[in-house]
Design an enzyme around this catalytic site. Structure first.
Site, mmCIF file in Angstrom:
data_model
loop_
_atom_site.group_PDB
_atom_site.id
_atom_site.type_symbol
_atom_site.label_atom_id
_atom_site.label_comp_id
_atom_site.label_asym_id
_atom_site.label_seq_id
_atom_site.Cartn_x
_atom_site.Cartn_y
_atom_site.Cartn_z
ATOM 1 N NE ARG A 70 3.680 13.251 59.380
ATOM 2 C CZ ARG A 70 4.798 13.301 58.362
ATOM 3 N NH1 ARG A 70 4.470 14.248 57.629
ATOM 4 N NH2 ARG A 70 6.006 12.660 58.772
ATOM 5 C CD GLU A 215 16.624 8.251 55.850
ATOM 6 O OE1 GLU A 215 16.053 8.443 56.901
ATOM 7 O OE2 GLU A 215 16.074 8.428 54.801
ATOM 8 C CE LYS A 258 17.196 12.020 56.448
ATOM 9 N NZ LYS A 258 17.096 11.085 57.675
#
Length: 422
Positions: A70, A215, A258
Site C-alpha cells: 500500500r 469470514e 461476513k
C-alpha cells in the site's frame, strides 16, 4: 364423575392456562455452552452495536508485507513509523465515528500510539468505535489438493484471545479462503477443514469474551466460471460453515458472518456478468435465502433417512448430523422437542386437548370405551391387549400425554399430565 359441561369447562380452562403468555411464553432453547457462558449477553450487545444500520467496519489489519504494498503505491518506505503515521491519519480523521462502528487492527497496531502518546485502542474507544483484531496466522497449503489452503492459528488461540480482550479488543476476525476451479474445486476436504476451523475459532472467541467475525471468502480469481457457478459454490460453502457453527454450539446472535461477493471468474465473457439479468437472478437468491443453509442441509438428510425407512440411519446429535436451527437459528441441547413444537400449530394442540377431555368424560361415566364400544363389551379385552402392545412400542395409552402435545410443550408438563388423567 364429571359431566360433559364440567369436562368442557375444564378443557377450556386448561387450554387457556396452558398457552397463556404469562405462564409459558415463547419456547427457548439454550445450549449448555450458552448457559455456562457469562459473556453471551455482552457479546450479543456488541454484535448488535457493530452491525447497526448506517455504520461499517474499517479493516486496518494489513500485515507488514501488505502494508508495504500500500505504501509503495504512493512512494513511501515500509517502516514501522510510516505504518504508524498512516494508521494515525485514518483513526484521527474528523467524523470517523459517524460512519465507522468498529476497526480491525493488526497485532502491531494494537500496541502503537498516536504522536501525542495515546494508544490507538484508547483513541478509538474514546470516540465510541469498537476495536477488533485479526486472529488467524495466515494460509497453509492442504496436501493432496490443487493449491487449496486452510487457515492456521488455532494453537494457543484461547490465551491470545484473553490477552487481546485485556488489551481492549471486543471482537475478532478469522478468514478462510476458498478458490473456484474446475468441477470439484473447492474440494470437500478443503471446505470441511476450513469450516471446522472457523467453527472452532468462533467457539473459542465466545468462550473467552470476543465477538467472532466468521469470514468464508471465495476469492475472485482466474477462470471462466459464471456467476451462477459462483452462487452455487457460495451456498455450498456457507451450508457447511453454518453446519459446523451449529455443531460447535456457537451462539449466532453473538457472532457476525461476513460472506464474500458473488462474482464471475476474471476470464468469464462479459455477457456472463451482465448485472440485471444474471447478477440479480443468480446472486440475489443465494444471499437472500428464506432460511439458513445449515437447516437446508439437515432437511435433506432427514428426508433421505425417511425414504430409507430406517430410524438408525437418521443423523443424530453428536454423530455428525446437524439438528435444525432453533430460536434465532440457535442450536441447543434439547433441540428436538422445541423444533417439533414449532411445527405443531397451537390450534391443533387445543383441539387435541378437547378431544381427549371428551373421551375421558365418557370413560368416567362408563358409557363409551376409548374405542367407541360399551365399557366391558366384547371388544374390551381385545382393545386392552392392543393398547398394551402399542403402549409397549411407544404408543399412546390411557393417562399418557399425546405425542403432539408432549412435543408442543417441549417435554412433560404437570398441567397436561393432570388434565389428561381426568
Amino acid at each position: 364423575l364429571f359431566s360433559r359441561g364440567m369436562v368442557a369447562a375444564l378443557s377450556c380452562m386448561a387450554a387457556s392456562a396452558l398457552f397463556a403468555p404469562s405462564r409459558v411464553g415463547k419456547l427457548t432453547m439454550v445450549s449448555p455452552f450458552e448457559s455456562d457462558n457469562v459473556h453471551i449477553p455482552e457479546l450479543i450487545a456488541t454484535a448488535a452495536r457493530i452491525s447497526r444500520r448506517g455504520f461499517g467496519i474499517l479493516a486496518a489489519d494489513e500485515s507488514v508485507p501488505t502494508a508495504g504494498k500500500r505504501l509503495k503505491t504512493v512512494g513511501v518506505e515500509n517502516t514501522a513509523e510510516n505504518r504508524r503515521a498512516f494508521r494515525e491519519l485514518l483513526f484521527t480523521a474528523e467524523g470517523l465515528e459517524d460512519y465507522i462502528s468498529g476497526v480491525i487492527l493488526f497485532d502491531e497496531t494494537m500496541y502503537q500510539r498516536t504522536a501525542g502518546g495515546e494508544r490507538f485502542v484508547d483513541c478509538l474507544s474514546r470516540r465510541g468505535i469498537l476495536v477488533g483484531t485479526k486472529l488467524d496466522t495466515g494460509l497453509r497449503l492442504i496436501a493432496g489438493t490443487e493449491g487449496e489452503t486452510r487457515t492456521g492459528g488455532l494453537d494457543g488461540l484461547g490465551d491470545r484471545v484473553c490477552e487481546y480482550r485485556k488489551d481492549g479488543a471486543t471482537f475478532a476476525k478469522w478468514r478462510a479462503v476458498f478458490k473456484i476451479g474446475h468441477a470439484g474445486v473447492p474440494s470437500d476436504r478443503a471446505i470441511r477443514e476450513n469450516a471446522q476451523s472457523l467453527a472452532r475459532y468462533a467457539s473459542i472467541c465466545q468462550e473467552h469474551g470476543l465477538v467472532p467475525i466468521v469470514e468464508p471468502e471465495l476469492t475472485l480469481g482466474p477462470g471462466d466460471y459464471s456467476i451462477g457457478r459462483a452462487a452455487f459454490e457460495s451456498e455450498r460453502v456457507l451450508s457447511h460453515v453454518m453446519r459446523a457453527i451449529n455443531e460447535a454450539q456457537v451462539v449466532p446472535e453473538a457472532m457476525l458472518l461476513k460472506p464474500s461477493m458473488v462474482l464471475p471468474g476474471l476470464d468469464a465473457s462479459p455477457g456472463q456478468s451482465e448485472p440485471r439479468s444474471v447478477c440479480i437472478r443468480d446472486s440475489g437468491p443465494t444471499l437472500l435465502r428464506p432460511r439458513r443453509p445449515a437447516r437446508r442441509v439437515c432437511a435433506r438428510e432427514r428426508r433421505h433417512s425417511h425414504r430409507k425407512g430406517a430410524q438408525a440411519d437418521r443423523p443424530s446429535r453428536g454423530a455428525g448430523g446437524a439438528l435444525p436451527l432453533g430460536r434465532h437459528g440457535r442450536r441447543g441441547g434439547d433441540a428436538e422437542p422445541a423444533a417439533a413444537a414449532a411445527r405443531v400449530p397451537r390450534r391443533t394442540v387445543v383441539a387435541l386437548l378437547l378431544v381427549r377431555a371428551r373421551a375421558a368424560g365418557r370413560r368416567a361415566q362408563g358409557v363409551v370405551g376409548p374405542g367407541g364400544e360399551r365399557a366391558g363389551g366384547a371388544g374390551a379385552s381385545a382393545r386392552a391387549r392392543a393398547r398394551q402392545r402399542t403402549g409397549a412400542a411407544g404408543g399412546v395409552g390411557r393417562g399418557a400425554p399425546h405425542p403432539l402435545l408432549g412435543r408442543a410443550l417441549g417435554g412433560p408438563h404437570p398441567l397436561a399430565e393432570a388434565f389428561l388423567l381426568i
